[in-house]
Scaffold this active site. Structure first.
Site, mmCIF file in Angstrom:
data_model
loop_
_atom_site.group_PDB
_atom_site.id
_atom_site.type_symbol
_atom_site.label_atom_id
_atom_site.label_comp_id
_atom_site.label_asym_id
_atom_site.label_seq_id
_atom_site.Cartn_x
_atom_site.Cartn_y
_atom_site.Cartn_z
ATOM 1 N N LYS A 192 40.085 44.889 59.091
ATOM 2 C CA LYS A 192 39.509 44.996 58.653
ATOM 3 C C LYS A 192 39.827 46.150 57.082
ATOM 4 C CE LYS A 192 37.161 49.809 59.742
ATOM 5 N NZ LYS A 192 36.997 50.748 58.752
ATOM 6 N N LYS A 217 42.885 53.748 67.228
ATOM 7 C CA LYS A 217 43.054 54.949 65.828
ATOM 8 C C LYS A 217 44.486 56.208 66.856
ATOM 9 C CE LYS A 217 39.201 55.033 62.819
ATOM 10 N NZ LYS A 217 38.472 56.247 62.139
ATOM 11 N N LYS A 277 39.789 53.097 55.137
ATOM 12 C CA LYS A 277 40.033 54.488 54.162
ATOM 13 C C LYS A 277 41.200 54.889 55.286
ATOM 14 C CE LYS A 277 35.776 55.833 54.479
ATOM 15 N NZ LYS A 277 36.007 56.343 55.729
HETATM 16 P P1 ATP Z 1 39.277 55.555 58.651
HETATM 17 O O1 ATP Z 1 39.119 54.254 58.822
HETATM 18 O O2 ATP Z 1 38.877 56.948 57.789
HETATM 19 O O3 ATP Z 1 38.149 55.055 60.060
HETATM 20 P P2 ATP Z 1 36.748 53.808 57.582
HETATM 21 O O4 ATP Z 1 37.162 53.179 55.906
HETATM 22 O O5 ATP Z 1 35.702 52.956 58.699
HETATM 23 O O6 ATP Z 1 37.600 55.245 56.900
HETATM 24 P P3 ATP Z 1 34.415 54.713 57.849
HETATM 25 O O7 ATP Z 1 33.778 56.861 56.765
HETATM 26 O O8 ATP Z 1 34.536 55.394 59.035
HETATM 27 O O9 ATP Z 1 35.085 54.625 56.773
HETATM 28 O O10 ATP Z 1 32.776 54.367 57.805
HETATM 29 C C1 ATP Z 1 32.091 54.073 56.728
HETATM 30 C C2 ATP Z 1 30.586 52.828 56.811
HETATM 31 O O11 ATP Z 1 31.109 51.661 55.925
HETATM 32 C C3 ATP Z 1 30.779 52.665 58.122
HETATM 33 O O12 ATP Z 1 29.514 52.079 58.186
HETATM 34 C C4 ATP Z 1 31.997 51.677 58.538
HETATM 35 O O13 ATP Z 1 30.843 50.859 59.266
HETATM 36 C C5 ATP Z 1 31.598 50.539 57.143
HETATM 37 N N1 ATP Z 1 32.470 50.190 57.137
HETATM 38 C C6 ATP Z 1 34.096 50.336 57.252
HETATM 39 N N2 ATP Z 1 34.712 49.273 56.934
HETATM 40 C C7 ATP Z 1 34.238 48.520 56.673
HETATM 41 C C8 ATP Z 1 34.651 46.897 56.236
HETATM 42 N N3 ATP Z 1 35.900 47.267 56.430
HETATM 43 N N4 ATP Z 1 34.023 45.973 56.056
HETATM 44 C C9 ATP Z 1 32.125 46.474 56.014
HETATM 45 N N5 ATP Z 1 32.292 48.139 56.889
HETATM 46 C C10 ATP Z 1 32.703 49.044 56.711
HETATM 47 MG MG MG Z 2 35.337 53.907 60.379
#
Ligand code: ATP
Ligand code: MG
Length: 325
Positions: free
Chosen positions: A194, A112, A197
């Site tokens: 991955k 990040k 968001k």
């Molecule tokens: P950001 O990019 O803002 O960090 P994010 O997609 O990683 O967003 P988070 O809110 O950080 O989302 O994570 C919420 C939950 O979703 C966590 O338990 C994380 O491990 C899970 N998660 C995030 N991305 C994935 C993915 N690509 N596949 C499976 N689980 C995921």
């Molecule tokens: Mg995350």
């Protein structure tokens, strides 16, 4: 007494199918067996540039999504992190116990910070300490998360063990729950990354609130690998990722999913995948609209009260142990 779960998601961007399959789906499945706390971690959302004018709205939108997936009372407690000040207070105590070196090793920080760590916010650096506080405040047994959070969970455990060693038995040392399939859903545009968001390119993610047209387009444009066979093959990560999404949302076993597409090409596969995603999301998207602001705020207020009663007890104990009280 039931064992306890804590987990959360940030109100950044929009929730995607990776968040659902890696995390929320399991939160729903586990919430009756465990005493569960599902948090909207808005303090975490301050760690990267964001728009203060929409943060509160995003927090409420995420709460709606939690409820629409089936989380919430009476089965589980849903609340907003900043409503329980103990999260920030315990973070300070744990920060004093954390080492620069161990935080520098966190791959999410490196990702990040995008190669410019000198310019990265200190909050982004100490993000895992806030996450440790979130979890340890509730004397959590189990933390259901996606694979990307494994390293942060290990740090949480290390901090709990270190605190207990230095100040006496205080925290439960939590276990991660990372599902065997779906813990690492990849971007539709780059299977080595991955689904995220905070990805600037929305084409890489299927958002839970995407309409049917958008979903069809995103899946049609998803990158594929060379070859024609639809199977779980490590050397063809793009197809493996799409097939994983199909398998989990259709409720088929991995073998059934492969068999289903035997002899069919990528075009037909993508068409059926899009249909499956759209059908899966349809009832969920209808439920999201059911919660008005008043009922939502009532649920969040009650959730924060329940959470605070436990968090306050842990923090009292911590302050006594470190000699503040
Ligand atoms: P950001 O990019 O803002 O960090 P994010 O997609 O990683 O967003 P988070 O809110 O950080 O989302 O994570 C919420 C939950 O979703 C966590 O338990 C994380 O491990 C899970 N998660 C995030 N991305 C994935 C993915 N690509 N596949 C499976 N689980 C995921
Ligand atoms: Mg995350």
């Amino acid at each position: 007494m039931k064992k306890r779960i804590f987990s959360g998601a940030q109100p950044t961007g929009q929730l995607h199918i990776g968040n659902y399959l890696g995390a929320l789906k399991n939160w729903v499945a586990l919430q009756t067996e465990y005493e569960s706390f599902y948090c909207i971690v808005d303090l975490h959302a301050l760690t990267l540039p964001y728009d203060p004018k929409v943060l509160r709205q995003k927090t409420l939108d995420l709460a709606r999504i939690y409820l629409a997936t089936g989380l919430g009372p009476p089965e589980s407690t849903v609340f907003v992190q900043s409503d329980v000040a103990e999260h920030a207070e315990l973070t300070w105590v744990l920060s004093c116990l954390s080492r620069m070196g161990e935080l520098e090793r966190m791959t999410q920080f490196k990702d990040k910070a995008k190669g410019n760590q000198e310019r990265a916010g200190v909050g982004l650096f100490t993000y895992p300490v806030l996450m440790a506080a979130d979890i340890l405040l509730y004397q959590t047994d189990l933390v259901p998360v996606g694979k990307d959070q494994k390293q942060h969970l290990e740090l949480t455990r290390d901090l709990a063990i270190r605190f207990n060693r230095d100040f006496g038995e205080t925290f439960k040392v939590p276990e991660p729950y990372i599902p065997p399939i779906g813990a690492n859903i990849a971007s539709l545009q780059d299977p080595s990354k991955k689904m995220s968001k905070s990805d600037e390119n929305p084409a890489g993610s299927i958002f839970l609130l995407d309409d049917a047209d958008t979903i069809t387009k995103k899946i049609k444009r998803a990158v594929t690998d060379s070859g024609t066979e639809v199977s779980f093959d490590e050397t063809r990560p793009a197809i493996k990722n799409l097939l994983t999404i199909y398998q989990l949302l259709s409720g088929k076993s991995p073998d059934e999913a492969v068999e289903h597409f035997a002899g069919k090409g990528y075009g037909q596969f993508k068409g059926e995948l899009a249909e499956t995603v759209i059908e899966f999301l349809r009832p969920f998207q209808a439920r999201v609209k059911e919660y008005d602001d008043k009922s939502l705020n009532d649920i969040l207020r009650a959730g924060a009260e329940t959470a605070r009663s436990i968090a306050a007890e842990t923090l009292r104990d911590v302050y006594q142990r470190v000699g503040i009280r």
